[in-house]
Design a protein around this motif. Sequence first.
Motif, PDB file in Angstrom:
ATOM      1  N   LEU A 149       6.307 -59.056 -40.490  1.00 60.08           N
ATOM      2  CA  LEU A 149       7.230 -59.259 -39.372  1.00 60.08           C
ATOM      3  C   LEU A 149       7.013 -60.608 -38.680  1.00 60.08           C
ATOM      4  O   LEU A 149       5.889 -61.121 -38.667  1.00 60.08           O
ATOM      5  CB  LEU A 149       7.067 -58.130 -38.353  1.00 60.08           C
ATOM      6  CG  LEU A 149       7.301 -56.721 -38.882  1.00 60.08           C
ATOM      7  CD1 LEU A 149       6.948 -55.696 -37.819  1.00 60.08           C
ATOM      8  CD2 LEU A 149       8.735 -56.554 -39.348  1.00 60.08           C
ATOM      9  N   PRO A 150       8.049 -61.138 -38.034  1.00 55.02           N
ATOM     10  CA  PRO A 150       7.912 -62.411 -37.314  1.00 55.02           C
ATOM     11  C   PRO A 150       7.376 -62.224 -35.892  1.00 55.02           C
ATOM     12  O   PRO A 150       7.583 -63.071 -35.022  1.00 55.02           O
ATOM     13  CB  PRO A 150       9.343 -62.957 -37.307  1.00 55.02           C
ATOM     14  CG  PRO A 150      10.201 -61.740 -37.311  1.00 55.02           C
ATOM     15  CD  PRO A 150       9.450 -60.721 -38.131  1.00 55.02           C
ATOM     16  N   ILE A 151       6.683 -61.104 -35.653  1.00 55.16           N
ATOM     17  CA  ILE A 151       6.038 -60.840 -34.366  1.00 55.16           C
ATOM     18  C   ILE A 151       4.599 -60.431 -34.626  1.00 55.16           C
ATOM     19  O   ILE A 151       4.260 -59.946 -35.706  1.00 55.16           O
ATOM     20  CB  ILE A 151       6.763 -59.724 -33.576  1.00 55.16           C
ATOM     21  CG1 ILE A 151       6.809 -58.427 -34.389  1.00 55.16           C
ATOM     22  CG2 ILE A 151       8.153 -60.170 -33.143  1.00 55.16           C
ATOM     23  CD1 ILE A 151       7.322 -57.219 -33.637  1.00 55.16           C
ATOM     24  N   GLU A 152       3.750 -60.627 -33.635  1.00 55.54           N
ATOM     25  CA  GLU A 152       2.354 -60.236 -33.769  1.00 55.54           C
ATOM     26  C   GLU A 152       2.229 -58.716 -33.753  1.00 55.54           C
ATOM     27  O   GLU A 152       2.912 -58.031 -32.999  1.00 55.54           O
ATOM     28  CB  GLU A 152       1.564 -60.835 -32.598  1.00 55.54           C
ATOM     29  CG  GLU A 152       0.084 -60.535 -32.628  1.00 55.54           C
ATOM     30  CD  GLU A 152      -0.632 -61.186 -31.466  1.00 55.54           C
ATOM     31  OE1 GLU A 152      -0.887 -62.405 -31.539  1.00 55.54           O
ATOM     32  OE2 GLU A 152      -0.908 -60.468 -30.478  1.00 55.54           O
ATOM     33  N   LEU A 153       1.352 -58.187 -34.619  1.00 53.67           N
ATOM     34  CA  LEU A 153       1.011 -56.761 -34.641  1.00 53.67           C
ATOM     35  C   LEU A 153      -0.466 -56.623 -34.326  1.00 53.67           C
ATOM     36  O   LEU A 153      -1.285 -57.438 -34.788  1.00 53.67           O
ATOM     37  CB  LEU A 153       1.264 -56.143 -36.015  1.00 53.67           C
ATOM     38  CG  LEU A 153       2.696 -56.007 -36.495  1.00 53.67           C
ATOM     39  CD1 LEU A 153       2.723 -55.432 -37.903  1.00 53.67           C
ATOM     40  CD2 LEU A 153       3.503 -55.135 -35.550  1.00 53.67           C
TER      41      LEU A 153
END
Length: 175
Positions: free
Chosen positions: A68-72
């Motif tokens: 994903l293009p978001i931090e996990l």
Amino acid sequence: MFGLRTLLVAAAGVAASASAVPRAADLSVGDIVNALGVGFVKDINAFVTLESLTDNVITINFDVKNPLPIELTLDSVSATAGLNGTTFATFSHTFPKPGLVVPPLGTKNSGTINNVQLPQGGEASLAIIPFGILDLPNTNANVRAATIAGALGIPIALDGLKQTAVPVNYTLELD
């Protein structure tokens, strides 16, 4: 009359087959991730010691990939790993605060995870080493999406994740 009967039979068939298809409301996030074929585990490193052959415990680490293009951020994970339907390893682990932060579209190593149980025993588990892969038939993870350096984020329970043929590197420390 024939046309109406055919229409009713066809409608009943559609209704019956539609009920066999799960409704979106009945699907978990884990079900959706599995259906999309997203595998979060890139590879596993397993460390087998001489003591592992008697106490049936090994140490592992694994690389988590974030598609994903978001931090996990992973807060905890529990998993079973095996081959051909047989469970060879199980573990549960809670990551220290702030959790395991995986950058957008990146990869992060889990760090050392101790006390991975070998339910088949250490000696029997040696037989799977030549295959170099493991299946993950049941993984549960508590993650937070859209975190900022591991803080805040949207909590998501990913239950029942499945992944097959994950590459495994075995290190035998038998001295």
